[in-house]
Every structure is written in structure tokens, then in C-alpha cells.
Design an enzyme around this catalytic site. Sequence first.
Site, PDB file in Angstrom:
ATOM      1  N   CYS A  68      -9.184   2.311  10.240  1.00 59.70           N
ATOM      2  CA  CYS A  68      -7.781   2.275  10.682  1.00 59.70           C
ATOM      3  C   CYS A  68      -7.266   3.659  11.068  1.00 59.70           C
ATOM      4  O   CYS A  68      -6.188   3.775  11.647  1.00 59.70           O
ATOM      5  CB  CYS A  68      -6.891   1.658   9.604  1.00 59.70           C
ATOM      6  N   HIS A 105       6.979   8.685  -0.269  1.00 56.03           N
ATOM      7  CA  HIS A 105       6.331   7.679   0.580  1.00 56.03           C
ATOM      8  C   HIS A 105       4.855   8.055   0.726  1.00 56.03           C
ATOM      9  O   HIS A 105       4.526   9.204   1.040  1.00 56.03           O
ATOM     10  CB  HIS A 105       7.009   7.654   1.954  1.00 56.03           C
ATOM     11  N   HIS A 108       1.181   2.180   3.113  1.00 54.68           N
ATOM     12  CA  HIS A 108       1.386   0.745   2.922  1.00 54.68           C
ATOM     13  C   HIS A 108       0.146   0.121   2.293  1.00 54.68           C
ATOM     14  O   HIS A 108      -0.942   0.678   2.387  1.00 54.68           O
ATOM     15  CB  HIS A 108       1.685   0.073   4.268  1.00 54.68           C
ATOM     16  N   ASP A 112      -6.156  -6.940   3.404  1.00 56.56           N
ATOM     17  CA  ASP A 112      -7.371  -7.087   4.210  1.00 56.56           C
ATOM     18  C   ASP A 112      -8.461  -6.097   3.784  1.00 56.56           C
ATOM     19  O   ASP A 112      -9.324  -5.729   4.571  1.00 56.56           O
ATOM     20  CB  ASP A 112      -7.053  -6.909   5.696  1.00 56.56           C
ATOM     21  N   ARG A 121      -6.070  -3.057   0.598  1.00 54.28           N
ATOM     22  CA  ARG A 121      -6.318  -1.820   1.337  1.00 54.28           C
ATOM     23  C   ARG A 121      -5.043  -0.987   1.259  1.00 54.28           C
ATOM     24  O   ARG A 121      -4.040  -1.307   1.876  1.00 54.28           O
ATOM     25  CB  ARG A 121      -6.662  -2.105   2.802  1.00 54.28           C
ATOM     26  N   CYS A 123      -3.439   1.882   2.564  1.00 56.72           N
ATOM     27  CA  CYS A 123      -3.536   2.721   3.757  1.00 56.72           C
ATOM     28  C   CYS A 123      -2.551   3.875   3.567  1.00 56.72           C
ATOM     29  O   CYS A 123      -1.339   3.681   3.622  1.00 56.72           O
ATOM     30  CB  CYS A 123      -3.187   1.870   4.973  1.00 56.72           C
TER      31      CYS A 123
END
Length: 151
Positions: A68, A105, A108, A112, A121, A123
Site C-alpha cells: 500500500c 494520529h 487507519h 484486509d 492491517r 496502515c
Amino acid sequence: MSKKEYAKLSKDELQKKLTPLQYQVTQEGATERPFANEYWEEEREGIYVDITTGEPLFTSKDKFNSSCGWPSFTKPVERAVIKEKADFSHNMHRIEVRTKNSDSHLGHVFNDGPLEKGGLRYCINSASLRFIPKEDLEKEGYGEFLELLSQ
């Protein structure tokens, strides 16, 4: 696991400590560019800590290549170090991942990921992390995490 205190810094302290991108990502919820960030291709053993506080968040044992463009992990070091929040920005429904202690932050979480490791996952933006290589853990005060890397 460590019960160290990881103090949240003031806005002024964060602006002095962090790069503009690190500040934008951690404090303003920005997202760095995929495939052009510090840790998406990092393959060494070690741990990833909150760039704002130094709190351990992820290990290299739980990192995987999701293609990704951002570092992806199957789980945090401890579930208690993160919190999840519904994110409806950009006309999408996602689950935002933030640090529980500093409210930074991170990125996310998606469902998947590798099924054999729980299917999640995480990310995560490289700009929200600092990587500490396995050989530096003792010297940096994270020696207790060596055990996690040898499991």
C-alpha cells in the site's frame, strides 16, 4: 511490558521537536505520500515508537508488506496503547488509529490484513513513528522489547 510514563508534549514543544510533516500528520491528521516515506520499506528488526512521546507502538515482527506504500502491521505492541475512532472524511468510512496517551494520529486500520495473523492491517504513517533497530534497543532504554523480537 513497560509501565513507563510517556508524557504528552505541549503544542509549542511539539512544533520545536517535530518536522513540519511529522507535526501535520500527528497533530492535524494529515497523511504522507505513499511509497515516499521513511519506513514503508524498512526490513530491519526493531520497534516503532510514537514520534511525539517515545511510547512503543509496533514491532518489526508484526510488520508486513501490504503493497500500500505505508508501513503495515498486524497488531500493536499492546492493544491498550492505541485507540480507534470512526473517520468519515473524504466520503469514506474508515477507522482512524490514534495513540491513546498522546492522541497523535497514526493512520487507519483495515480488515484486509493476513488472515493467519488476525486479518487486520494497521496502515501507519512513517511520519508518526521513530524506528529503533534491535541492536540499539538497550542503549535507547527499550531493552525489555528484545524479548518480543525473539519470540
